[in-house]
Design a protein around this motif. Structure first.
Motif, PDB file in Angstrom:
ATOM      1  N   GLU A 149       0.831  -1.207   0.000  1.00  0.00           N
ATOM      2  CA  GLU A 149       0.000   0.000   0.000  1.00  0.00           C
ATOM      3  C   GLU A 149       0.862   1.253   0.000  1.00  0.00           C
ATOM      4  OE1 GLU A 149      -2.271  -0.879   3.453  1.00  0.00           O
ATOM      5  OE2 GLU A 149      -3.765  -2.073   2.382  1.00  0.00           O
ATOM      6  N   GLN A 150       1.968   1.220   0.743  1.00  0.00           N
ATOM      7  CA  GLN A 150       2.880   2.358   0.764  1.00  0.00           C
ATOM      8  C   GLN A 150       3.529   2.566  -0.599  1.00  0.00           C
ATOM      9  OE1 GLN A 150       5.607   2.589   4.160  1.00  0.00           O
ATOM     10  NE2 GLN A 150       4.227   1.278   5.339  1.00  0.00           N
ATOM     11  N   GLN A 151       3.882   1.464  -1.274  1.00  0.00           N
ATOM     12  CA  GLN A 151       4.465   1.565  -2.608  1.00  0.00           C
ATOM     13  C   GLN A 151       3.495   2.232  -3.573  1.00  0.00           C
ATOM     14  OE1 GLN A 151       5.303  -2.534  -3.458  1.00  0.00           O
ATOM     15  NE2 GLN A 151       7.328  -2.503  -2.501  1.00  0.00           N
ATOM     16  N   ILE A 152       2.228   1.817  -3.501  1.00  0.00           N
ATOM     17  CA  ILE A 152       1.206   2.365  -4.391  1.00  0.00           C
ATOM     18  C   ILE A 152       0.968   3.842  -4.095  1.00  0.00           C
ATOM     19  CG2 ILE A 152      -1.286   2.306  -4.883  1.00  0.00           C
ATOM     20  CD1 ILE A 152      -1.052  -0.783  -4.688  1.00  0.00           C
ATOM     21  N   LEU A 153       0.897   4.194  -2.828  1.00  0.00           N
ATOM     22  CA  LEU A 153       0.655   5.586  -2.448  1.00  0.00           C
ATOM     23  C   LEU A 153       1.847   6.462  -2.837  1.00  0.00           C
ATOM     24  CD1 LEU A 153      -1.535   7.295  -1.203  1.00  0.00           C
ATOM     25  CD2 LEU A 153      -0.524   6.908   1.043  1.00  0.00           C
ATOM     26  N   LYS A 154       3.047   5.931  -2.721  1.00  0.00           N
ATOM     27  CA  LYS A 154       4.245   6.683  -3.107  1.00  0.00           C
ATOM     28  C   LYS A 154       4.205   7.026  -4.588  1.00  0.00           C
ATOM     29  CE  LYS A 154       9.318   6.590  -2.898  1.00  0.00           C
ATOM     30  NZ  LYS A 154       9.543   6.954  -4.306  1.00  0.00           N
ATOM     31  N   ARG A 155       3.816   6.063  -5.412  1.00  0.00           N
ATOM     32  CA  ARG A 155       3.739   6.323  -6.852  1.00  0.00           C
ATOM     33  C   ARG A 155       2.604   7.289  -7.183  1.00  0.00           C
ATOM     34  NH1 ARG A 155       6.833   2.310  -5.794  1.00  0.00           N
ATOM     35  NH2 ARG A 155       8.384   1.620  -7.317  1.00  0.00           N
ATOM     36  N   ALA A 156       1.526   7.203  -6.418  1.00  0.00           N
ATOM     37  CA  ALA A 156       0.440   8.166  -6.609  1.00  0.00           C
ATOM     38  C   ALA A 156       0.928   9.574  -6.285  1.00  0.00           C
ATOM     39  CB  ALA A 156      -0.750   7.797  -5.718  1.00  0.00           C
ATOM     40  N   SER A 157       1.764   9.707  -5.236  1.00  0.00           N
ATOM     41  CA  SER A 157       2.294  11.020  -4.859  1.00  0.00           C
ATOM     42  C   SER A 157       3.254  11.555  -5.912  1.00  0.00           C
ATOM     43  CB  SER A 157       3.007  10.931  -3.502  1.00  0.00           C
ATOM     44  OG  SER A 157       4.231  10.221  -3.610  1.00  0.00           O
ATOM     45  N   GLU A 158       3.818  10.649  -6.721  1.00  0.00           N
ATOM     46  CA  GLU A 158       4.718  11.050  -7.809  1.00  0.00           C
ATOM     47  C   GLU A 158       3.960  11.384  -9.083  1.00  0.00           C
ATOM     48  OE1 GLU A 158       8.404   8.202  -6.248  1.00  0.00           O
ATOM     49  OE2 GLU A 158       7.176   7.598  -7.976  1.00  0.00           O
ATOM     50  N   GLY A 159       2.621  11.248  -9.006  1.00  0.00           N
ATOM     51  CA  GLY A 159       1.786  11.607 -10.152  1.00  0.00           C
ATOM     52  C   GLY A 159       1.492  10.481 -11.111  1.00  0.00           C
ATOM     53  N   LEU A 160       1.859   9.255 -10.764  1.00  0.00           N
ATOM     54  CA  LEU A 160       1.604   8.124 -11.651  1.00  0.00           C
ATOM     55  C   LEU A 160       0.119   7.757 -11.641  1.00  0.00           C
ATOM     56  CD1 LEU A 160       4.729   7.868 -11.371  1.00  0.00           C
ATOM     57  CD2 LEU A 160       4.408   5.389 -11.537  1.00  0.00           C
ATOM     58  N   SER A 161      -0.387   7.395 -12.783  1.00  0.00           N
ATOM     59  CA  SER A 161      -1.760   6.914 -12.894  1.00  0.00           C
ATOM     60  C   SER A 161      -1.847   5.492 -12.359  1.00  0.00           C
ATOM     61  CB  SER A 161      -2.212   6.918 -14.357  1.00  0.00           C
ATOM     62  OG  SER A 161      -1.450   5.975 -15.100  1.00  0.00           O
ATOM     63  N   LEU A 169       4.771  -1.811 -10.760  1.00  0.00           N
ATOM     64  CA  LEU A 169       4.800  -2.805  -9.682  1.00  0.00           C
ATOM     65  C   LEU A 169       4.479  -4.217 -10.167  1.00  0.00           C
ATOM     66  CD1 LEU A 169       3.033  -0.748  -6.845  1.00  0.00           C
ATOM     67  CD2 LEU A 169       5.480  -1.100  -7.217  1.00  0.00           C
ATOM     68  N   HIS A 170       4.258  -4.350 -11.476  1.00  0.00           N
ATOM     69  CA  HIS A 170       3.976  -5.658 -12.086  1.00  0.00           C
ATOM     70  C   HIS A 170       2.727  -6.305 -11.498  1.00  0.00           C
ATOM     71  CE1 HIS A 170       7.918  -5.286 -13.938  1.00  0.00           C
ATOM     72  NE2 HIS A 170       8.455  -5.122 -12.736  1.00  0.00           N
ATOM     73  N   ILE A 171       1.675  -5.493 -11.345  1.00  0.00           N
ATOM     74  CA  ILE A 171       0.384  -5.987 -10.886  1.00  0.00           C
ATOM     75  C   ILE A 171      -0.679  -5.442 -11.822  1.00  0.00           C
ATOM     76  CG2 ILE A 171       1.045  -6.233  -8.459  1.00  0.00           C
ATOM     77  CD1 ILE A 171      -0.123  -3.516  -7.884  1.00  0.00           C
ATOM     78  N   SER A 172      -1.924  -5.855 -11.651  1.00  0.00           N
ATOM     79  CA  SER A 172      -2.991  -5.385 -12.537  1.00  0.00           C
ATOM     80  C   SER A 172      -3.545  -4.055 -12.025  1.00  0.00           C
ATOM     81  CB  SER A 172      -4.119  -6.418 -12.590  1.00  0.00           C
ATOM     82  OG  SER A 172      -4.847  -6.403 -11.379  1.00  0.00           O
ATOM     83  N   PRO A 173      -4.098  -3.228 -12.928  1.00  0.00           N
ATOM     84  CA  PRO A 173      -4.739  -1.979 -12.505  1.00  0.00           C
ATOM     85  C   PRO A 173      -5.854  -2.223 -11.507  1.00  0.00           C
ATOM     86  CG  PRO A 173      -4.388  -1.960 -14.873  1.00  0.00           C
ATOM     87  CD  PRO A 173      -4.068  -3.352 -14.406  1.00  0.00           C
ATOM     88  N   ASN A 174      -6.530  -3.350 -11.643  1.00  0.00           N
ATOM     89  CA  ASN A 174      -7.596  -3.674 -10.706  1.00  0.00           C
ATOM     90  C   ASN A 174      -7.044  -3.885  -9.293  1.00  0.00           C
ATOM     91  OD1 ASN A 174     -10.467  -4.238 -10.375  1.00  0.00           O
ATOM     92  ND2 ASN A 174      -9.807  -6.294  -9.820  1.00  0.00           N
ATOM     93  N   THR A 175      -5.855  -4.487  -9.198  1.00  0.00           N
ATOM     94  CA  THR A 175      -5.216  -4.678  -7.902  1.00  0.00           C
ATOM     95  C   THR A 175      -4.828  -3.330  -7.294  1.00  0.00           C
ATOM     96  OG1 THR A 175      -4.351  -6.845  -8.568  1.00  0.00           O
ATOM     97  CG2 THR A 175      -3.278  -5.780  -6.703  1.00  0.00           C
ATOM     98  N   VAL A 189     -10.110   8.569   4.342  1.00  0.00           N
ATOM     99  CA  VAL A 189     -10.170   9.632   3.340  1.00  0.00           C
ATOM    100  C   VAL A 189     -10.974   9.134   2.145  1.00  0.00           C
ATOM    101  CG1 VAL A 189      -7.981  10.649   4.068  1.00  0.00           C
ATOM    102  CG2 VAL A 189      -7.994   8.880   2.285  1.00  0.00           C
ATOM    103  N   HIS A 190     -11.169  10.029   1.144  1.00  0.00           N
ATOM    104  CA  HIS A 190     -12.000   9.657   0.003  1.00  0.00           C
ATOM    105  C   HIS A 190     -11.338   9.911  -1.350  1.00  0.00           C
ATOM    106  CE1 HIS A 190     -14.813  10.407   3.378  1.00  0.00           C
ATOM    107  NE2 HIS A 190     -15.405   9.321   2.892  1.00  0.00           N
ATOM    108  N   SER A 191     -10.061  10.294  -1.342  1.00  0.00           N
ATOM    109  CA  SER A 191      -9.393  10.560  -2.616  1.00  0.00           C
ATOM    110  C   SER A 191      -7.889  10.368  -2.467  1.00  0.00           C
ATOM    111  CB  SER A 191      -9.669  11.996  -3.078  1.00  0.00           C
ATOM    112  OG  SER A 191      -8.999  12.929  -2.231  1.00  0.00           O
ATOM    113  N   LYS A 192      -7.196  10.300  -3.615  1.00  0.00           N
ATOM    114  CA  LYS A 192      -5.742  10.156  -3.603  1.00  0.00           C
ATOM    115  C   LYS A 192      -5.086  11.359  -2.939  1.00  0.00           C
ATOM    116  CE  LYS A 192      -4.974   7.293  -7.723  1.00  0.00           C
ATOM    117  NZ  LYS A 192      -4.349   7.270  -9.069  1.00  0.00           N
ATOM    118  N   VAL A 193      -5.581  12.554  -3.287  1.00  0.00           N
ATOM    119  CA  VAL A 193      -4.994  13.784  -2.745  1.00  0.00           C
ATOM    120  C   VAL A 193      -5.072  13.786  -1.219  1.00  0.00           C
ATOM    121  CG1 VAL A 193      -5.214  16.293  -2.602  1.00  0.00           C
ATOM    122  CG2 VAL A 193      -5.464  15.141  -4.806  1.00  0.00           C
ATOM    123  N   GLU A 194      -6.252  13.450  -0.686  1.00  0.00           N
ATOM    124  CA  GLU A 194      -6.412  13.397   0.775  1.00  0.00           C
ATOM    125  C   GLU A 194      -5.506  12.339   1.387  1.00  0.00           C
ATOM    126  OE1 GLU A 194     -10.656  12.709   0.906  1.00  0.00           O
ATOM    127  OE2 GLU A 194     -10.968  14.676   1.799  1.00  0.00           O
TER     128      GLU A 194
END
Length: 205
Positions: A149-161, A169-175, A189-194
C-alpha cells in the motif's frame, strides 16, 4: 452491442447462460467453452468484451485461466462465477485480473446488469460476496499501511496513474484500485490527494 463469452465445464450452465444472454437486448453471447484450454485458444481471436468464467474447472483453474487471458487480451473484462464466497479465492481472482465476482445462483437480471456494469468500468459483485470481502479486510487494532500500500501511495504522490503504477509494480490496474480503496479506508479519506496529504502528515511518505 456487448459481446460475451462463457467458460464453464457444466454443459447445462453454459447453455443456460448463453440462452439467457441472447434473450436480452444489447448483449450477445459469441461462444461458450467447456474448459480453460479451449478458452485460451479461442478467446484471443474472438475478442469478446466480457467473459463469464467458472472459477473451478478440472484441467486449469478459472483463476489461472483469467491470468493467462489477461496477458493475451488485456482489455478483456472478466467476471468470475462461483458457488463459494471464500475471500482468499476472491482476492486471488482479482489479482489475476478479474473485475467482477458472482455466485452461480445469481438471478438472470443480476448477471446481465453485471455484464453491463463491468463493460462500463465497474466491478460488480453479489452483496454477500462484497460483505465477505470487506470482512476479510477488517484487521482490528491495526490500521497501518502495508508495504504494498505504501508503494502504491508513493507512486500516486509522484503523479503516476493507476495504469502506470500497475506497470511499475507488475500488478494489474484492478489490484491497484483494490489497494487504493483499502488505503482510503485505513486513512479515513475519500481521494488520492487526501490520502497523500494525510500520509505525509503521518510521516508515511
Amino acid at each position: 452491442m456487448i459481446t460475451v463469452a462463457v467458460v464453464d465445464d457444466q454443459k447445462a450452465v453454459r447453455d443456460g447462460l448463453r440462452t439467457m444472454i441472447n434473450l436480452n437486448q444489447g448483449v450477445t453471447c459469441l461462444a461458450s467453452f467447456a474448459n480453460a484450454q479451449e478458452a485460451l485458444e479461442a478467446i484471443p481471436k474472438l475478442k469478446p468484451d466480457v467473459l463469464l468464467l467458472d472459477i473451478e474447472m478440472p484441467d486449469l483453474s478459472g483463476i489461472e485461466c483469467a491470468r493467462r487471458l489477461k496477458q493475451l487480451q488485456p482489455s478483456l473484462n472478466i467476471i468470475m462465477l462461483t458457488i463459494h464466497d471464500d475471500p482468499e479465492r476472491i482476492q486471488a481472482a482479482f489479482r489475476a485480473g478479474a473485475y467482477g465476482f458472482l455466485t452461480k445462483n445469481s438471478f438472470p437480471s443480476q448477471i446481465i446488469k453485471a455484464i453491463e456494469d463491468v463493460h462500463q468500468g465497474g466491478a460488480p459483485m453479489n452483496p454477500q460476496i462484497a460483505r465477505r470481502l470487506v470482512q476479510s479486510l477488517e484487521i482490528p487494532g491495526n490500521q497501518d499501511l502495508s508495504s504494498r500500500e505504501q508503494q502504491i501511495l508513493k507512486r500516486a504522490s509522484e503523479g503516476l496513474s493507476n495504469q502506470a503504477t500497475a506497470k511499475a509494480l507488475h500488478i494489474s490496474p484492478n489490484t491497484v484500485r483494490f489497494h487504493l480503496k483499502n488505503i482510503y479506508r485505513k486513512l479515513e479519506v475519500h481521494s488520492k490527494v487526501e490520502a497523500i496529504q494525510k500520509a505525509i502528515r503521518r510521516g508515511i511518505l
